[in-house]
Motif scaffolding. Structure first.
Motif, short mmCIF file in Angstrom:
data_model
loop_
_atom_site.label_atom_id
_atom_site.label_comp_id
_atom_site.label_asym_id
_atom_site.label_seq_id
_atom_site.Cartn_x
_atom_site.Cartn_y
_atom_site.Cartn_z
N TRP A 125 9.24 1.56 4.82
CA TRP A 125 7.90 0.94 4.67
C TRP A 125 7.22 1.01 6.05
O TRP A 125 6.04 1.10 6.04
CB TRP A 125 8.21 -0.57 4.27
CG TRP A 125 7.08 -1.37 4.49
CD1 TRP A 125 5.89 -1.35 3.87
CD2 TRP A 125 7.26 -2.63 5.22
NE1 TRP A 125 5.01 -2.40 4.16
CE2 TRP A 125 5.64 -3.13 4.89
CE3 TRP A 125 8.09 -3.29 5.88
CZ2 TRP A 125 5.50 -4.62 5.67
CZ3 TRP A 125 7.48 -4.30 6.76
CH2 TRP A 125 6.25 -5.00 6.73
N LEU A 128 5.57 4.44 6.51
CA LEU A 128 4.42 4.93 5.87
C LEU A 128 3.37 4.01 6.00
O LEU A 128 2.20 4.41 5.69
CB LEU A 128 4.91 4.83 4.29
CG LEU A 128 5.99 5.51 3.72
CD1 LEU A 128 6.34 5.51 2.19
CD2 LEU A 128 5.78 7.24 3.95
N ASN A 129 3.57 2.84 6.32
CA ASN A 129 2.33 1.95 6.43
C ASN A 129 1.60 2.21 7.95
O ASN A 129 0.63 1.83 8.20
CB ASN A 129 2.66 0.57 6.57
CG ASN A 129 3.57 -0.11 7.46
OD1 ASN A 129 3.57 0.35 8.69
ND2 ASN A 129 4.35 -1.20 7.28
N LYS A 144 -3.87 9.08 7.12
CA LYS A 144 -2.60 9.65 6.36
C LYS A 144 -1.42 9.80 7.29
O LYS A 144 -1.39 9.88 8.40
CB LYS A 144 -2.90 10.97 5.55
CG LYS A 144 -2.98 12.32 6.54
CD LYS A 144 -3.54 13.42 5.47
CE LYS A 144 -3.64 14.50 6.13
NZ LYS A 144 -3.96 15.75 5.36
N ILE A 145 -0.23 9.34 6.56
CA ILE A 145 0.98 9.57 7.16
C ILE A 145 1.64 10.87 6.47
O ILE A 145 1.89 10.89 5.36
CB ILE A 145 1.99 8.63 6.98
CG1 ILE A 145 1.26 7.10 7.64
CG2 ILE A 145 3.24 8.74 7.45
CD1 ILE A 145 1.29 7.28 8.99
N VAL A 147 5.56 12.63 6.60
CA VAL A 147 6.87 12.72 6.84
C VAL A 147 7.65 13.88 6.33
O VAL A 147 7.27 14.17 5.18
CB VAL A 147 7.59 11.40 6.29
CG1 VAL A 147 8.86 11.02 6.59
CG2 VAL A 147 6.48 10.07 6.64
N ALA A 156 1.49 9.87 2.74
CA ALA A 156 0.94 8.67 2.10
C ALA A 156 -0.50 8.31 2.84
O ALA A 156 -0.67 8.57 3.84
CB ALA A 156 2.21 7.64 2.32
N PRO A 158 -1.53 4.99 4.59
CA PRO A 158 -0.93 4.05 5.06
C PRO A 158 -1.89 2.42 5.04
O PRO A 158 -1.30 1.57 5.06
CB PRO A 158 -0.99 4.32 6.81
CG PRO A 158 -1.99 5.14 6.92
CD PRO A 158 -1.98 6.10 5.72
N MET A 172 5.21 1.35 -2.23
CA MET A 172 5.18 2.65 -1.27
C MET A 172 4.85 3.88 -2.22
O MET A 172 4.25 4.57 -1.72
CB MET A 172 6.58 2.76 -0.71
CG MET A 172 6.78 1.80 0.40
SD MET A 172 8.10 2.12 1.42
CE MET A 172 9.62 1.40 0.35
N VAL A 176 1.74 6.85 -1.95
CA VAL A 176 2.08 8.16 -1.58
C VAL A 176 0.83 9.08 -2.47
O VAL A 176 0.75 9.04 -3.72
CB VAL A 176 3.51 8.44 -2.33
CG1 VAL A 176 3.82 9.82 -2.10
CG2 VAL A 176 4.51 7.87 -1.41
N LEU A 183 10.54 10.28 -2.53
CA LEU A 183 10.60 8.87 -1.76
C LEU A 183 11.73 8.17 -1.89
O LEU A 183 12.46 7.72 -0.81
CB LEU A 183 9.76 7.81 -2.43
CG LEU A 183 9.45 6.45 -1.68
CD1 LEU A 183 9.24 6.53 -0.32
CD2 LEU A 183 8.70 5.64 -2.58
#
Length: 355
Positions: A125, A128-129, A144-145, A147, A156, A158, A172, A176, A183
């Motif tokens: 969490w 992603l945030n 955006k994130i 990963v 994702a 955020p 979450m 996305v 995930l």
């Protein structure tokens, strides 16, 4: 093992999440990137501190570090990597074999009841945030994130996720943009990293910014005498030498400790209504406000050392599924993931009580 004890005078755990320094980059639409440099900036300011005596309001020259998006670029990128390791399964050091065995037993039982999967969900969490971007997170409404884990990729938004209250898989998944099907695999990999085998994860923050926009690396904390010296900078930013076609330049960076603190914002078991999730630490200290939510005395929420002394309660709680365990148990293991020296000298404690 009957009546296992968790207290001894010498006890240490290695951190379970090893994080690199985060690097700041500027991006263009064609994905070309360049390191954001820390540069020295001079300005004419005014004296505004308390006790200015006869100098109040007077002009004074200021020198400070700054970092900006270059004019021909329009996005900020913050990149770092983390390695999740099963360090919690075995004390790094202990002067008591029985205590070390008790911690191994407790970690196995917590893993078996889904405890590390419960904590892994909260760590993901905070990835992603985008909390780890800190002040840079407030600079843009378009972010955006990204990963990456082995051949898996998740992208994702955020800004769709709260920073205050931990959010579960459904929330979450809703944030996305790409790779929602991965995930569960990401959370499971982090959980297994905590208790089985190490995993490596790459993380990137991207946000849209105008050229010339200021960005925020970590600020170095200087010794007071150095900070007050004649000609000293008012602000010094963290940087890492980066090789470019122009030679080595100081690339703006965020300290690994600051990234780690962001990922550890999973303690919402403290019971203080004014605070949401805070960074895990033994006394529940909140660096931004100076509040201590788990003090040694007169605290409604138990601190780590008080919980560790109640070994029978911990082992009794480990008989339940993770979702039904008390916040104290999750907080206890979250501190072990953080790592540190946790020895308690019972002899000194007894002496204080007698005095």
């Amino acid at each position: 093992m009957s009546n296992p004890k968790l207290v001894t005078s010498m006890l240490a755990f290695s951190r379970s999440v090893q994080i690199t320094e985060a690097l700041l980059w500027a991006l263009r639409e064609d994905d070309r990137r360049t390191p954001i440099e820390v540069v020295e900036k001079g300005a004419l300011g005014q004296i505004s501190e308390p006790n200015a005596k006869s100098n109040e309001g007077r002009s004074m020259p200021l020198t400070a570090d700054s970092a900006f998006i270059p004019a021909e670029f329009n996005r900020l990128s913050i990149t770092f990597a983390l390695r999740v390791m099963p360090s919690v399964m075995q004390p790094h050091a202990s002067d008591n074999r029985d205590v070390a065995a008790a911690f191994r037993q407790a970690a196995r039982e917590y893993a078996g009841k889904g405890g590390f999967a419960f904590l892994a969900e909260r760590y993901v969490w905070n990835i992603l945030n985008g909390r780890f971007a800190w002040r840079n997170r407030l600079q843009s409404d378009d972010a955006k994130i990204i990963v990456k884990l082995a051949d898996l990729k998740i992208v994702a938004d955020p800004l769709m996720l709260s920073l205050r209250d931990p959010q579960g898989r459904d929330e979450m998944a809703a944030a996305v943009i790409e790779g929602a099907e991965h995930l569960d695999a990401l959370i499971d990999a982090v959980a297994k990293g905590f208790c089985e085998r190490a995993v490596d994860i790459e993380v990137e923050w991207q946000s849209v910014l105008h050229g010339g926009a200021e960005v925020w690396p970590s600020q170095e904390y200087l010794r007071s005498e150095a900070a007050g010296a004649v000609g000293s900078k008012g602000r010094v930013y963290a940087s890492i030498p980066c090789a470019t076609v122009r030679g080595r330049v100081p690339q703006a960076s965020i300290h690994s400790q600051k990234i780690g603190a962001a990922l550890r914002h999973i303690d919402d078991w403290h019971g203080d209504a004014e605070n949401g999730a805070i960074a895990v630490n033994p006394y529940g200290g909140v660096q931004e406000t100076g509040a201590v939510l788990r003090p040694l005395k007169n605290g409604d929420a138990a601190n780590f050392y008080d919980i560790m002394k109640k070994d029978s309660e911990i082992f009794a709680d480990l008989e339940r599924p993770a979702a039904e365990m008390s916040g104290n148990t999750h907080f206890f293991f979250a501190n072990l993931l953080r790592g540190g020296v946790f020895g308690i000298s019972e002899g000194k404690s007894d002496k204080k009580k007698k005095d």
